[in-house]
Write a protein that holds these residues in place. Structure first.
Motif, PDB file in Angstrom:
ATOM      1  N   VAL A  28       3.147  12.105  -6.361  1.00 22.70           N
ATOM      2  CA  VAL A  28       2.531  10.972  -7.187  1.00 22.70           C
ATOM      3  C   VAL A  28       1.498  12.012  -7.988  1.00 22.70           C
ATOM      4  CG1 VAL A  28       0.743   9.137  -7.179  1.00 22.70           C
ATOM      5  CG2 VAL A  28       2.661   9.211  -5.514  1.00 22.70           C
ATOM      6  N   GLU A  54       5.717   7.119 -10.095  1.00 21.33           N
ATOM      7  CA  GLU A  54       5.262   5.838  -9.748  1.00 21.33           C
ATOM      8  C   GLU A  54       4.897   5.740  -8.286  1.00 21.33           C
ATOM      9  OE1 GLU A  54       7.822   2.630 -11.306  1.00 21.33           O
ATOM     10  OE2 GLU A  54       7.228   3.058 -13.101  1.00 21.33           O
ATOM     11  N   PHE A  55       5.706   6.261  -7.454  1.00 24.29           N
ATOM     12  CA  PHE A  55       5.537   6.389  -6.163  1.00 24.29           C
ATOM     13  C   PHE A  55       6.222   7.601  -5.579  1.00 24.29           C
ATOM     14  CE2 PHE A  55       9.598   4.256  -6.452  1.00 24.29           C
ATOM     15  CZ  PHE A  55      10.216   4.910  -5.291  1.00 24.29           C
ATOM     16  N   SER A  96       1.471   5.437  -3.363  1.00 21.84           N
ATOM     17  CA  SER A  96       1.432   4.760  -4.577  1.00 21.84           C
ATOM     18  C   SER A  96      -0.067   5.083  -5.252  1.00 21.84           C
ATOM     19  CB  SER A  96       1.634   3.113  -4.310  1.00 21.84           C
ATOM     20  OG  SER A  96       1.364   2.633  -5.609  1.00 21.84           O
ATOM     21  N   GLU A 121       7.718   9.277  -1.802  1.00 26.58           N
ATOM     22  CA  GLU A 121       8.340   8.869  -0.381  1.00 26.58           C
ATOM     23  C   GLU A 121       8.835   9.994   0.375  1.00 26.58           C
ATOM     24  OE1 GLU A 121      12.265   6.233   1.176  1.00 26.58           O
ATOM     25  OE2 GLU A 121      11.243   5.838  -0.880  1.00 26.58           O
ATOM     26  N   GLU A 146       4.690  13.070  -0.327  1.00 26.98           N
ATOM     27  CA  GLU A 146       4.491  11.970  -0.807  1.00 26.98           C
ATOM     28  C   GLU A 146       3.301  11.792  -1.940  1.00 26.98           C
ATOM     29  OE1 GLU A 146       2.613  11.440   2.996  1.00 26.98           O
ATOM     30  OE2 GLU A 146       4.519  12.290   2.273  1.00 26.98           O
ATOM     31  N   TYR A 152       6.034   0.010  -0.361  1.00 25.05           N
ATOM     32  CA  TYR A 152       5.446   0.135  -1.770  1.00 25.05           C
ATOM     33  C   TYR A 152       4.932  -0.921  -2.106  1.00 25.05           C
ATOM     34  CZ  TYR A 152       5.681   0.650  -6.672  1.00 25.05           C
ATOM     35  OH  TYR A 152       5.191   1.075  -7.976  1.00 25.05           O
ATOM     36  N   GLU A 153       5.614  -2.232  -1.650  1.00 20.33           N
ATOM     37  CA  GLU A 153       5.153  -3.578  -2.154  1.00 20.33           C
ATOM     38  C   GLU A 153       3.730  -3.828  -1.379  1.00 20.33           C
ATOM     39  OE1 GLU A 153       8.015  -6.439  -1.198  1.00 20.33           O
ATOM     40  OE2 GLU A 153       9.359  -5.715  -2.861  1.00 20.33           O
ATOM     41  N   ARG A 192      -1.382   5.063   0.707  1.00 22.65           N
ATOM     42  CA  ARG A 192      -0.120   5.279   1.311  1.00 22.65           C
ATOM     43  C   ARG A 192      -0.134   4.320   2.385  1.00 22.65           C
ATOM     44  NH1 ARG A 192       0.211  10.644   4.831  1.00 22.65           N
ATOM     45  NH2 ARG A 192      -0.669   9.330   6.303  1.00 22.65           N
ATOM     46  N   GLN A 252       1.056  -1.631  -2.951  1.00 19.16           N
ATOM     47  CA  GLN A 252       0.792  -2.158  -4.446  1.00 19.16           C
ATOM     48  C   GLN A 252      -0.157  -3.315  -4.065  1.00 19.16           C
ATOM     49  OE1 GLN A 252       1.588  -1.361  -7.881  1.00 19.16           O
ATOM     50  NE2 GLN A 252       2.320   0.518  -6.823  1.00 19.16           N
TER      51      GLN A 252
END
Length: 591
Positions: free
Chosen positions: A113, A119-120, A139, A122, A109, A44-45, A153, A48
């Motif tokens: 979204v 927000e995300f 995301s 998975e 996923e 996720y990080e 993704r 982003q």
């Protein structure tokens, strides 16, 4: 005890193994979940971060610049980046050409979204493109107005996570195995520390049960096992003391019973003989190995005890009766039969006690005979004295010679009564040992000649031939001169009295190393064989008429026997009726 040690070790090890297995699965599961969560957050990080680098124009045009820019992330990081439009079309991908990839609008996923406005998104699933399990994190990418313009993704192959987890699991398994080994060793040491003293205690208890009351627990431990060991030692000490006291009591009882002159027999409730003492063996005439353990009804009963035993069993009461046994010996017993009881006063069997009262009965008979004999011996002279005295007092006798004859008879009978009383008193003093011996050196040869000289008249009247030891000899012994004189005087006088005219008397002395044998033999009337055992009884006469005519009291030989025994000697008699008699007195040389 080894089994207990092994069971404790195995049980503790199995318990530890079970706990470690649960711990292993728990830690593995938690670790795997945490790793996946951490991977998801990392994806996720990165998503982003990449989303901030992508421009809106790139998304709208799907330019090659976007594909080139996304492709740049393939080498630095080991994760896959995919840019997806809001319609699901793949705009760029770090691993594959976008044109070759199908629409991703149906991916969980992506739908999470777009449709759920999350927000995300998975998901974990198998990737047909990569051919492996993948973790996907999507995301949203917003434009300037804050509207979702696309989706970035990121994905990561799970086999990398699994490889990492396998390494982690191996390390954890080694660590837990070490813990298991340490726990097993600790369990073994603990089990041995527990079972070793317990094994010692069990060994001591087994030796105690085997009557080894000196065994003790020597293991030095603390805690409850130490208290148990101390308690077992105290128990062993008390048991040893009690068994020692019991053994002493048994020894005392056994000694008392074996030395009792009374016979004792114990019979249990089933009628089996439990115990007899040596006196009872003697009375029954059987050894205890043929009696003990057998039913009393099966044992030879020469005393007639069965009836009394059966009566006690039936009536549960004490009985006492007198039993006469033995045709030859005529033994007389005072028999006591009684029940004996256990706890709660429950009858356990019968106890029989036999007292041999044969001697008492014999003494009672002797006392009765003695009284009868004394009465009889006194009756005749007293009757004579009384009769002649009455005749004289009546004045009917006027003749001086007749009166003198009556007076002489009265005097002779009085003398006879006096001798009888003196002999009785003398015999009583001898039997009761009132007069001690006056021990001196006595020359038996000289004493024999002196006694014979005082009887020269009686010997001459019967024309007897008397043979004595040579007067030149000397035989010295220790003794009381007066009593030795009385012994030999009685024997020589009896020989003279009961030897017919012209007969012979022989007095001889034989010396041994420690004794002197003095024999007085005659050729007189002799003594019938059946009377020989009784000649030393008081007032017993073989020839009663002749004895009384000679003035004898019937106590001479009884006195002789007691005087000989007072000198620690013994007297023997050998006689044949019609041929003669020999009395042999054996004196010790030294008293």
């Amino acid at each position: 005890m080894n089994r207990l040690w092994f069971r404790i070790t195995v049980s503790f090890s199995l318990l530890t193994f079970t706990l470690l297995v649960f711990l292993w699965f728990f830690v593995a599961s938690v670790s795997e979940n945490a790793f996946k969560q951490m991977t998801g957050e990392h994806l996720y990080e990165n998503a982003q971060l990449v989303a901030q680098l992508i421009e809106t124009s790139d998304l709208e045009g799907g330019s090659e610049d976007l594909q080139e820019r996304i492709a740049l992330f393939r080498e630095p990081v080991s994760m896959r980046f995919t840019v997806i439009g809001t319609d699901g079309e793949v705009l760029a991908d770090s691993e594959n050409a976008p044109g070759t990839m199908e629409n991703h609008g149906d991916r969980p996923e992506v739908q999470e979204v777009l449709e759920d406005d999350a927000e995300f998104g998975e998901s974990i699933r198998f990737s047909e493109t990569e051919g492996t399990e993948m973790m996907y994190v999507a995301s949203p990418i917003y434009n300037a107005e804050g509207v979702i313009n696309g989706i970035i993704r990121t994905s990561y192959p799970l086999h990398n996570i699994e490889d990492t987890m396998v390494v982690f699991w191996r390390g954890l398994a080694v660590f837990l195995s070490i813990i298991l080994v340490i726990a097993a060793v600790a369990a073994s040491i603990l089990a041995r520390s527990i079972t070793r003293p317990v094994s010692d205690i069990i060994g001591v208890t087994k030796r105690l049960s085997g009557k080894d009351y000196s065994s003790r627990v020597h293991t030095k431990v603390s805690g409850e096992i130490g208290e148990l060991a101390a308690s077992v030692n105290d128990l062993a000490t008390n048991l040893q003391n009690q068994m020692r006291a019991l053994h002493e009591n048994e020894q005392q009882l056994s000694t008392i019973l074996s030395n009792m002159v009374s016979g004792v027999m114990l019979i249990n409730q089933e009628g089996r003989i439990l115990m007899i003492n040596s006196a009872m063996e003697k009375f029954l005439g059987q050894h205890n190995q043929y009696i003990v353990g057998r039913d009393y009804r099966d044992v030879e009963d020469n005393l007639g005890l069965r009836e009394g035993i059966a009566t006690v069993f039936e009536e549960n009461e004490k009985i006492q009766k007198e039993i006469t046994a033995g045709e030859m010996t005529k033994k007389v017993f005072d028999a006591h039969f009684g029940p004996y009881y256990g706890n709660g006063w429950k009858q356990r069997g019968v106890i029989i006690v036999l007292h041999d009262i044969t001697d008492i009965k014999r003494l009672e008979n002797m006392r009765s005979d003695f009284v009868a004999n004394v009465s009889h011996e006194l009756k005749t002279p007293i009757t004579s004295v009384k009769g002649f005295s009455e005749t004289l007092l009546s004045g009917e006798v006027t003749d001086e010679e007749t009166r003198r004859s009556f007076l002489q008879i009265i005097y002779d009978e009085s003398e006879r009564i006096d001798r009888l009383i003196r002999d009785l008193l003398h015999l009583s003093r001898i039997e009761n040992k009132v007069s001690p011996l006056n021990i001196q050196d006595v020359d038996l040869v000289r004493l024999i000649h002196t006694i014979t000289n005082t009887m020269t008249k009686a010997i001459s009247e019967k024309n007897l031939e008397v043979t004595l030891p040579p007067s030149t000899e000397s035989v010295i012994i220790e003794g009381d001169p007066d009593r030795l004189n009385q012994i030999l005087l009685n024997l020589i006088a009896n020989a003279i009295t009961y030897t017919g005219e012209g007969g012979s008397i022989r007095v001889s002395i034989e010396i041994t190393s420690s004794n002197v044998r003095v024999s007085v033999s005659d050729t007189g009337i002799g003594i019938p064989e059946e009377y020989i055992p009784r000649v030393f009884e008081r007032f017993y006469r073989v020839d009663k008429a002749r004895s009384r005519n000679s003035g004898g009291t019937g106590l001479g030989l009884a006195i002789v026997k007691h005087l000989v025994e007072s000198h620690k000697g013994k007297i023997e008699l050998d006689s044949v009726e019609g041929e003669g008699t020999t009395f042999t007195v054996i004196f010790p040389i030294l008293q």
